[in-house]
Design a protein around this motif. Structure first.
Motif, short mmCIF file in Angstrom:
data_model
loop_
_atom_site.label_atom_id
_atom_site.label_comp_id
_atom_site.label_asym_id
_atom_site.label_seq_id
_atom_site.Cartn_x
_atom_site.Cartn_y
_atom_site.Cartn_z
N LEU A 70 0.82 -1.21 0.00
CA LEU A 70 0.00 0.00 0.00
C LEU A 70 0.86 1.27 0.00
CD1 LEU A 70 -2.81 -1.08 2.49
CD2 LEU A 70 -3.13 -0.50 0.09
N LEU A 71 1.95 1.27 0.76
CA LEU A 71 2.81 2.46 0.79
C LEU A 71 3.55 2.65 -0.53
CD1 LEU A 71 4.24 2.45 4.41
CD2 LEU A 71 2.64 4.07 3.41
N MET A 86 -1.13 6.42 6.59
CA MET A 86 -0.84 5.01 6.87
C MET A 86 0.44 4.86 7.69
SD MET A 86 -1.96 2.82 3.52
CE MET A 86 -1.01 3.77 2.34
N VAL A 87 1.46 5.64 7.38
CA VAL A 87 2.72 5.56 8.13
C VAL A 87 2.46 5.82 9.61
CG1 VAL A 87 4.96 6.67 8.51
CG2 VAL A 87 4.23 6.12 6.19
N GLY A 88 1.61 6.77 9.90
CA GLY A 88 1.28 7.07 11.29
C GLY A 88 0.50 6.00 12.00
N ARG A 89 -0.14 5.12 11.26
CA ARG A 89 -0.97 4.07 11.86
C ARG A 89 -0.28 2.71 11.91
NH1 ARG A 89 -2.86 8.35 12.21
NH2 ARG A 89 -5.02 8.96 12.43
N LEU A 90 0.82 2.55 11.18
CA LEU A 90 1.51 1.26 11.16
C LEU A 90 2.49 1.15 12.31
CD1 LEU A 90 2.24 0.96 7.34
CD2 LEU A 90 0.57 -0.34 8.66
N ALA A 91 2.72 -0.08 12.74
CA ALA A 91 3.70 -0.32 13.80
C ALA A 91 5.11 -0.04 13.27
CB ALA A 91 3.59 -1.77 14.27
N VAL A 92 5.96 0.45 14.12
CA VAL A 92 7.33 0.79 13.73
C VAL A 92 8.06 -0.44 13.19
CG1 VAL A 92 9.56 1.60 14.59
CG2 VAL A 92 7.46 2.74 15.30
N ASP A 93 7.86 -1.59 13.82
CA ASP A 93 8.51 -2.82 13.34
C ASP A 93 8.05 -3.18 11.94
OD1 ASP A 93 10.00 -3.13 15.64
OD2 ASP A 93 8.56 -4.48 16.59
N ASP A 94 6.78 -2.98 11.65
CA ASP A 94 6.27 -3.25 10.30
C ASP A 94 6.93 -2.32 9.28
OD1 ASP A 94 4.63 -5.26 11.21
OD2 ASP A 94 2.83 -4.02 11.27
N LEU A 95 7.11 -1.07 9.65
CA LEU A 95 7.76 -0.13 8.74
C LEU A 95 9.22 -0.51 8.49
CD1 LEU A 95 6.35 3.26 10.06
CD2 LEU A 95 5.84 2.16 7.89
N LYS A 96 9.91 -0.93 9.54
CA LYS A 96 11.31 -1.33 9.39
C LYS A 96 11.46 -2.58 8.54
CE LYS A 96 13.06 0.62 13.70
NZ LYS A 96 13.61 0.31 15.04
N ASN A 97 10.56 -3.54 8.74
CA ASN A 97 10.68 -4.84 8.08
C ASN A 97 10.05 -4.91 6.70
OD1 ASN A 97 11.99 -5.78 10.37
ND2 ASN A 97 10.07 -6.43 11.33
N SER A 106 15.37 3.17 -3.95
CA SER A 106 15.85 2.57 -5.20
C SER A 106 14.96 2.88 -6.41
CB SER A 106 15.99 1.05 -5.05
OG SER A 106 14.73 0.46 -4.83
N ASN A 107 13.77 3.40 -6.18
CA ASN A 107 12.85 3.68 -7.28
C ASN A 107 12.56 5.17 -7.47
OD1 ASN A 107 11.86 1.00 -8.47
ND2 ASN A 107 11.73 0.65 -6.27
N GLY A 108 13.40 6.02 -6.92
CA GLY A 108 13.26 7.45 -7.15
C GLY A 108 12.21 8.16 -6.32
N HIS A 109 11.77 7.53 -5.25
CA HIS A 109 10.77 8.15 -4.38
C HIS A 109 11.34 8.51 -3.01
CE1 HIS A 109 7.56 7.23 -7.21
NE2 HIS A 109 8.01 5.99 -7.27
N GLY A 110 12.65 8.52 -2.91
CA GLY A 110 13.31 8.78 -1.62
C GLY A 110 13.01 10.15 -1.06
N GLY A 111 12.70 11.11 -1.91
CA GLY A 111 12.41 12.46 -1.44
C GLY A 111 10.94 12.72 -1.20
N SER A 112 10.11 11.71 -1.36
CA SER A 112 8.67 11.92 -1.18
C SER A 112 8.34 12.10 0.30
CB SER A 112 7.88 10.73 -1.74
OG SER A 112 7.98 9.61 -0.88
N PRO A 113 7.24 12.80 0.58
CA PRO A 113 6.82 12.97 1.98
C PRO A 113 6.55 11.63 2.68
CG PRO A 113 5.63 14.50 0.56
CD PRO A 113 6.40 13.58 -0.34
N ILE A 114 6.14 10.64 1.94
CA ILE A 114 5.87 9.32 2.53
C ILE A 114 7.18 8.68 2.99
CG2 ILE A 114 4.92 7.02 2.14
CD1 ILE A 114 3.12 8.34 -0.04
N ALA A 115 8.19 8.72 2.12
CA ALA A 115 9.49 8.14 2.48
C ALA A 115 10.09 8.88 3.67
CB ALA A 115 10.44 8.19 1.29
N ARG A 121 9.58 8.05 11.41
CA ARG A 121 8.87 7.18 12.34
C ARG A 121 9.65 5.93 12.69
NH1 ARG A 121 4.32 6.13 15.07
NH2 ARG A 121 3.28 4.13 14.80
N ALA A 122 10.32 5.34 11.70
CA ALA A 122 11.05 4.10 11.93
C ALA A 122 12.47 4.34 12.41
CB ALA A 122 11.06 3.27 10.66
N GLY A 123 12.92 5.58 12.34
CA GLY A 123 14.27 5.88 12.79
C GLY A 123 15.33 5.35 11.85
N LEU A 124 15.06 5.36 10.57
CA LEU A 124 16.03 4.85 9.58
C LEU A 124 17.01 5.91 9.17
CD1 LEU A 124 13.50 2.87 7.39
CD2 LEU A 124 15.03 1.96 9.10
#
Length: 124
Positions: A70-71, A86-97, A106-115, A121-124
């Motif tokens: 979905l993301l 959705m990012v705000g509603r997902l568990a941090v572990d789910d976002l990391k994994n 890798s697909n050119g969306h690294g600068g998007s607000p979602i990324a 949120r995930a501390g990446l």
């Protein structure tokens, strides 16, 4: 004998109907969520989740839209409002994994607000 056979057939049909109904509901939910992500419609997504009595974190890993999570689908369609919701509603572990952040990079969306929301949120 006929009554026993008829009763068995009716029970089998009833049991199959219940299973089919749940599968149909799950498919309808997945299709609706993909449609709302594509249209960046946060309000309708929230309403659908509330009416279905489902949390996004409970169904996130089981839903794919055009072969993407979905993301990922939200980033591909520029659906920043729904994606950050959705990012705000997902568990941090789910976002990391999930690998969604790596996919975005890798697909050119690294600068998007979602990324960026995933990163924060995930501390990446």
């Amino acid at each position: 004998m006929k009554a026993l056979l008829l009763g068995s057939v009716m029970a089998a049909v009833a049991a199959t109907g219940v299973t089919f109904s749940k599968n149909a509901e799950a498919n309808e939910l997945a299709l609706s969520l993909c449609t709302y992500v594509q249209g960046d419609d946060t309000m309708r997504m929230r309403k659908k989740l509330r009416d279905s009595r489902v949390r996004i974190r409970d169904v996130y890993t089981g839903i794919q839209c055009n072969g993407q999570s979905l993301l990922q689908f939200a980033m591909s369609n520029g659906a920043n409002d729904v994606g950050t919701f959705m990012v705000g509603r997902l568990a941090v572990d789910d976002l990391k994994n999930s690998g969604d952040y790596e996919w975005a990079q890798s697909n050119g969306h690294g600068g998007s607000p979602i990324a960026q929301a995933i990163k924060e949120r995930a501390g990446l």
